[in-house]
Design a protein around this motif. Structure first.
Motif, mmCIF file in Angstrom:
data_model
loop_
_atom_site.group_PDB
_atom_site.id
_atom_site.type_symbol
_atom_site.label_atom_id
_atom_site.label_comp_id
_atom_site.label_asym_id
_atom_site.label_seq_id
_atom_site.Cartn_x
_atom_site.Cartn_y
_atom_site.Cartn_z
ATOM 1 N N TYR A 169 58.328 -12.390 49.818
ATOM 2 C CA TYR A 169 57.181 -13.281 49.618
ATOM 3 C C TYR A 169 56.321 -13.330 50.875
ATOM 4 O O TYR A 169 55.094 -13.167 50.811
ATOM 5 C CB TYR A 169 57.646 -14.690 49.241
ATOM 6 N N ARG A 208 53.795 -20.368 43.919
ATOM 7 C CA ARG A 208 54.690 -19.207 43.800
ATOM 8 C C ARG A 208 55.847 -19.302 44.798
ATOM 9 O O ARG A 208 56.994 -18.979 44.475
ATOM 10 C CB ARG A 208 53.885 -17.919 44.008
ATOM 11 N N LEU A 209 55.559 -19.781 46.010
ATOM 12 C CA LEU A 209 56.620 -19.966 47.000
ATOM 13 C C LEU A 209 57.588 -21.048 46.547
ATOM 14 O O LEU A 209 58.808 -20.854 46.556
ATOM 15 C CB LEU A 209 56.011 -20.337 48.353
ATOM 16 N N GLY A 250 59.667 -19.936 43.433
ATOM 17 C CA GLY A 250 60.654 -18.914 43.771
ATOM 18 C C GLY A 250 61.870 -19.507 44.476
ATOM 19 O O GLY A 250 63.015 -19.177 44.158
ATOM 20 N N GLU A 273 49.333 -19.559 45.438
ATOM 21 C CA GLU A 273 50.309 -18.972 46.361
ATOM 22 C C GLU A 273 51.365 -19.999 46.770
ATOM 23 O O GLU A 273 52.548 -19.677 46.891
ATOM 24 C CB GLU A 273 49.599 -18.416 47.597
ATOM 25 N N PHE A 289 63.836 -12.800 47.818
ATOM 26 C CA PHE A 289 62.542 -13.344 47.419
ATOM 27 C C PHE A 289 61.781 -13.895 48.624
ATOM 28 O O PHE A 289 60.590 -13.603 48.808
ATOM 29 C CB PHE A 289 62.705 -14.461 46.385
ATOM 30 N N THR A 290 62.453 -14.685 49.449
ATOM 31 C CA THR A 290 61.785 -15.306 50.592
ATOM 32 C C THR A 290 61.231 -14.254 51.545
ATOM 33 O O THR A 290 60.089 -14.360 52.027
ATOM 34 C CB THR A 290 62.757 -16.244 51.330
ATOM 35 N N HIS A 335 54.552 -9.975 51.616
ATOM 36 C CA HIS A 335 53.408 -9.788 50.723
ATOM 37 C C HIS A 335 52.280 -10.760 51.057
ATOM 38 O O HIS A 335 51.099 -10.380 51.049
ATOM 39 C CB HIS A 335 53.845 -10.003 49.266
ATOM 40 N N LEU A 336 52.646 -12.011 51.347
ATOM 41 C CA LEU A 336 51.623 -13.011 51.642
ATOM 42 C C LEU A 336 50.836 -12.653 52.901
ATOM 43 O O LEU A 336 49.599 -12.737 52.923
ATOM 44 C CB LEU A 336 52.263 -14.392 51.802
ATOM 45 N N MET A 380 59.145 -11.703 41.669
ATOM 46 C CA MET A 380 58.274 -12.244 42.703
ATOM 47 C C MET A 380 57.351 -13.346 42.204
ATOM 48 O O MET A 380 56.487 -13.827 42.926
ATOM 49 C CB MET A 380 57.448 -11.115 43.337
#
Length: 315
Positions: free
Chosen positions: A279, A254-255, A258, A251, A275-276, A282-283, A163
């Motif tokens: 992500y 990180r996007l 990833g 953030e 992942f998407t 979680h965001l 992540m």
């Protein structure tokens, strides 16, 4: 080139004709006194770096003039006005100058203006490189431990989790950027990704470097100290939401990293989809807990993710 040597009868004597040359790219923004302390510290290093380039991203002309005056007090240090497009663009600006004007530099380090290198930083790097087989020297990246926090200078192997968070691993896949030494040859065909304004940009660079045959070596004696931990110029609140500019950029990075990681660097459609999905789950939870849902759009915009899913030439 360096002229620092030890007694020729010493077993660790270094012939200056064969000593590696080190460059330092210093990135600064709006911190005149801190930059002055950083350059003063670099002057105390034994041996000194062979090339020091300062790239200044300060937005106002008065601060840039003050920084230029600070640099002028340090003979041989080069001052450049930065591109003001984020830390990656600022590092590339300094690095390109170093490579173009000091092609003899074998290795390069990247430090922010609030970083203080240990006085033996380049001596430690030089001695460790001398212990490596010649074939490995220009494909190895050296890193010391953390430069701040409760585990300062502890040198642990780190990797980037699925992540996009730093976590301990069996083999090092990430570095402490401010206590690292990179082969200059890496940047003759690659650069920092300027789509990343700030945040895990070093991890993204290392993902690419490891896939081109580079390796990372832990060197606990390679030390640096962050003199202003947690007080960077991005720690003010973003007016569009409850997060700081630092948090928004982290953030967003990180996007972007990833998507790029699983879309291009380590292409895997299932991992990319997983992942998407995770992500954004979680965001959203993260933003709701902090009553900062207004930061969602700025994070997506700042991520530049459209550039990584667009034509390959845009990366």
């Amino acid at each position: 080139m360096n002229t620092f040597t030890k007694d020729p009868v010493s077993p660790d004597y270094v012939d200056p004709a064969h000593a590696p040359a080190f460059g330092v790219c210093v990135t600064t923004m709006s911190r005149v006194d801190t930059l002055a302390a950083c350059l003063d510290n670099l002057e105390r290093c034994v041996p000194r770096a062979d090339c020091v380039v300062v790239s200044d991203d300060s937005p106002d002309a008065a601060t840039r003039a003050a920084n230029a005056a600070v640099v002028a007090r340090h003979p041989g240090v080069v001052y450049l006005e930065g591109p003001r497009r984020g830390v990656c663009a600022n590092r590339n600006n300094a690095m390109r100058h170093c490579l173009a004007h000091r092609p003899e530099c074998d290795y390069v380090s990247f430090v922010d203006d609030d970083i203080q290198l240990a006085v033996d930083f380049f001596a430690v790097a030089r001695d460790r490189l001398a212990q490596l087989p010649p074939a490995r020297r220009h494909a190895v990246i050296l890193t010391g431990g953390a430069s701040s926090g409760p585990h300062i200078h502890e040198c642990r192997p780190l990797r980037l989790s699925f992540m996009g968070y730093f976590t301990e691993g069996d083999a090092p896949q990430c570095v402490n950027i401010h206590a690292a030494v990179f082969p200059a040859a890496l940047f003759r065909h690659d650069e920092w990704d300027e789509n990343i304004f700030f945040g895990i940009e070093d991890a993204e660079l290392l993902l690419r470097a490891l896939r081109t045959g580079h390796s990372i070596e832990l060197v606990p004696a390679l030390r640096a100290r962050d003199t202003l931990p947690g007080s960077g110029v991005l720690h003010n609140r973003d007016p569009r939401g409850g997060l700081t500019r630092y948090q928004v950029n982290c953030e967003a990075a990180r996007l972007y990293v990833g998507i790029k990681r699983y879309g291009r660097i380590e292409p895997d459609v299932l991992k990319l989809c997983a992942f998407t999905s995770w992500y954004f789950i979680h965001l959203l939870l993260y933003l709701v807990r902090r009553k900062s849902i207004g930061s969602l759009v700025p994070i997506i915009r700042r991520s530049n993710v459209a550039r990584v899913v667009g034509p390959r030439k845009a990366i």
